[in-house]
Design an enzyme around this catalytic site. Sequence first.
Site, PDB file in Angstrom:
ATOM      1  N   LYS A  72      18.621   6.108  -7.728  1.00  0.00           N
ATOM      2  CA  LYS A  72      17.514   6.738  -6.983  1.00  0.00           C
ATOM      3  C   LYS A  72      16.357   7.048  -7.926  1.00  0.00           C
ATOM      4  O   LYS A  72      15.189   6.770  -7.643  1.00  0.00           O
ATOM      5  CB  LYS A  72      17.981   8.033  -6.319  1.00  0.00           C
ATOM      6  CG  LYS A  72      16.845   8.945  -5.856  1.00  0.00           C
ATOM      7  CD  LYS A  72      17.361  10.244  -5.291  1.00  0.00           C
ATOM      8  CE  LYS A  72      17.731  11.287  -6.291  1.00  0.00           C
ATOM      9  NZ  LYS A  72      16.623  12.044  -6.876  1.00  0.00           N
ATOM     10  N   ASN A  73      16.659   7.604  -9.108  1.00  0.00           N
ATOM     11  CA  ASN A  73      15.601   8.052 -10.020  1.00  0.00           C
ATOM     12  C   ASN A  73      14.944   6.921 -10.797  1.00  0.00           C
ATOM     13  O   ASN A  73      14.037   7.153 -11.583  1.00  0.00           O
ATOM     14  CB  ASN A  73      16.152   9.124 -10.966  1.00  0.00           C
ATOM     15  CG  ASN A  73      16.443  10.400 -10.206  1.00  0.00           C
ATOM     16  OD1 ASN A  73      16.032  10.553  -9.055  1.00  0.00           O
ATOM     17  ND2 ASN A  73      17.156  11.315 -10.831  1.00  0.00           N
ATOM     18  N   CYS A 170      11.180  24.788  -5.805  1.00  0.00           N
ATOM     19  CA  CYS A 170      12.360  23.948  -5.534  1.00  0.00           C
ATOM     20  C   CYS A 170      13.592  24.803  -5.791  1.00  0.00           C
ATOM     21  O   CYS A 170      13.542  25.745  -6.587  1.00  0.00           O
ATOM     22  CB  CYS A 170      12.305  22.750  -6.473  1.00  0.00           C
ATOM     23  SG  CYS A 170      13.855  21.886  -6.667  1.00  0.00           S
ATOM     24  N   ARG A 175       9.512  24.132 -11.330  1.00  0.00           N
ATOM     25  CA  ARG A 175       9.168  22.709 -11.500  1.00  0.00           C
ATOM     26  C   ARG A 175       7.679  22.418 -11.308  1.00  0.00           C
ATOM     27  O   ARG A 175       7.289  21.626 -10.424  1.00  0.00           O
ATOM     28  CB  ARG A 175      10.006  21.842 -10.573  1.00  0.00           C
ATOM     29  CG  ARG A 175      11.490  21.989 -10.799  1.00  0.00           C
ATOM     30  CD  ARG A 175      12.305  21.088  -9.941  1.00  0.00           C
ATOM     31  NE  ARG A 175      12.248  19.705 -10.384  1.00  0.00           N
ATOM     32  CZ  ARG A 175      12.888  18.711  -9.750  1.00  0.00           C
ATOM     33  NH1 ARG A 175      13.572  18.973  -8.643  1.00  0.00           N
ATOM     34  NH2 ARG A 175      12.840  17.482 -10.200  1.00  0.00           N
ATOM     35  N   ASP A 358      21.752  16.694 -14.394  1.00  0.00           N
ATOM     36  CA  ASP A 358      22.185  16.244 -13.064  1.00  0.00           C
ATOM     37  C   ASP A 358      23.695  16.062 -12.966  1.00  0.00           C
ATOM     38  O   ASP A 358      24.203  15.734 -11.893  1.00  0.00           O
ATOM     39  CB  ASP A 358      21.479  14.929 -12.692  1.00  0.00           C
ATOM     40  CG  ASP A 358      19.978  15.108 -12.525  1.00  0.00           C
ATOM     41  OD1 ASP A 358      19.250  14.102 -12.485  1.00  0.00           O
ATOM     42  OD2 ASP A 358      19.525  16.268 -12.465  1.00  0.00           O
ATOM     43  N   ARG A 450      20.380  12.758   0.357  1.00  0.00           N
ATOM     44  CA  ARG A 450      19.137  12.436  -0.339  1.00  0.00           C
ATOM     45  C   ARG A 450      19.367  11.484  -1.505  1.00  0.00           C
ATOM     46  O   ARG A 450      18.493  10.713  -1.880  1.00  0.00           O
ATOM     47  CB  ARG A 450      18.481  13.700  -0.889  1.00  0.00           C
ATOM     48  CG  ARG A 450      17.964  14.643   0.186  1.00  0.00           C
ATOM     49  CD  ARG A 450      17.107  15.704  -0.443  1.00  0.00           C
ATOM     50  NE  ARG A 450      16.121  15.092  -1.327  1.00  0.00           N
ATOM     51  CZ  ARG A 450      15.374  15.803  -2.166  1.00  0.00           C
ATOM     52  NH1 ARG A 450      15.535  17.109  -2.236  1.00  0.00           N
ATOM     53  NH2 ARG A 450      14.490  15.212  -2.939  1.00  0.00           N
TER      54      ARG A 450
END
Length: 484
Positions: A72-73, A170, A175, A358, A450
């Site tokens: 995803k990133n 967030c 952030r 993460d 997500r």
Amino acid sequence: MKIVPKSPNSRSSKTESLLPSTLPDFRKPVSRSRSIRIDFGAVALRPESLMDKFVIRGGNPLVGSVRISGAKNAALPAMAAALLTDEPVILENIPDVRDIQTERNLLVSMGAEVELGYGRASHRTTISCSNLGNPEAAYELVKTMRASTLVLGPLVARMGRARVSQPGGCAIGARPIDLHLKGLERLGASIKQEHGYIEASARRLNGGHIIFDKITVTGTEDLMMAATLAQGETVMENCAREPEVIDLAVLLTKMGAKIEGAGTSTIRIQGVEKLHGARHRIIPDRIEAGTFVIAAVLTGGDLTLTNCDPTHLGSLIQKLEEAGVRITAANDSMRVTNGHQLIAADISTEEYPGFPTDMQAQYMTLATQAQGTSLITENIFENRFMHAHELVRMGANIKVEGRRAIVRGKTQLSSAAVQCSDLRASASLVIAALVADGETIIDRVYHIDRGYERIEEKLKGAGAQIRRIGEILPKRAQAPSVVA
Ligand code: EPZ
């Protein structure tokens, strides 16, 4: 299938315009088999999917193999990079997750054409930005996905202006994106902030020297993209070295950009007049892979992960080996075999190649099952221990003190009703439920959708007892029918 910006009264079987000037409306996505799936914007979640829960009965070892999706990133900045050219950019190995749907809608809202592959090509996307009419990222989109701010640099570089909503707070931290804006100013952009929006403009960006006050992943990506079309050379120091940054540089180079040093803390970009189209395969998702490794370890399974890159997970593998785990890595696969006596090992999250933030939440679940006391220090985000309180509800022994958590193990986890607060916290709860005694109900799993592609199907395929339950809300009278 092609998604194009709407022209009045045009409607054909294969195209669907998504975004009137205001936000897309909700509609139910079409089933996942070979038929085409049309999604009217991740922001507009299926009303009922906001209510989706997972029900997981713990105690089953994960066995067999799981195919890891694209990252995803890496996919998100790659899609933003398509804004830099008027020629088509073809991206493969794109994960089918909500954030990607949001990014697609964001690009379509600007006038891009986004073509989705289906069937065997379902993980391919072709993006054409030959007709960008509206260089704006609206609040409704940005508030659901901060990575939307990655369009800022490419839009200013290509269109000379951009209007992007401030992302706001967030769950895991404040952030801010001040380093993105400072960097753009150093490349000659003028920045105005009003009414919750950033207005950035420049006739043409100029090469410059940027030293990041702090290592920022999307900041490095955003400015690297902006600098590709700037006049002259840009030197960026204290850059992020994540594999996703390297992957973006590979794509940009295929598009004709001149970049050196991606993957190191100093990146040099020689600006060019124009970029062209390209085809690129996105790297595998190292965080999804790491999540499944920990799930396999804790369920005492024998699991092989395919389509992954173990070299991107050096710090995690090293830490797990320290904790007593045996992992067999090959070129594009990893095998986790059972029979581990887990021992406590401390971690502190760092920028790449350090231990990834993460993976912190998933590692915390592992620490609850290790003999001894593990100290977990979160150095990247100031509020990333929301999962700890939910794990305690399941019987874990965790004490949080600011950016440090003390985990005492091993404790027996028992089923409970818990809820997700953010993407990676959700993953830590799913893993805990796979280990816990009894049936756990996990609420707000839209967080996990997500960034994890069909996690419940992948887990079920490896022997887990998991199901998704959604509450079917009564149909709203005016809901129009969907074109299949
Ligand atoms: C990227 O976020 C990832 N997201 C995050 O993954 C990941 O947690 C993070 O990098 C760190 O590895 C994407 O790539 C889309 P940062 P990013 O800018 O770029 C501060 C997931 O779970 N900072 O590297 O937004 C910031 O507050 C997500 O997939 C500023 O102060 O993170 C943080 O403390 C979550 N000013 C630190 O730097 C800025 O302008 C690192 O943030 C930018 C960042």
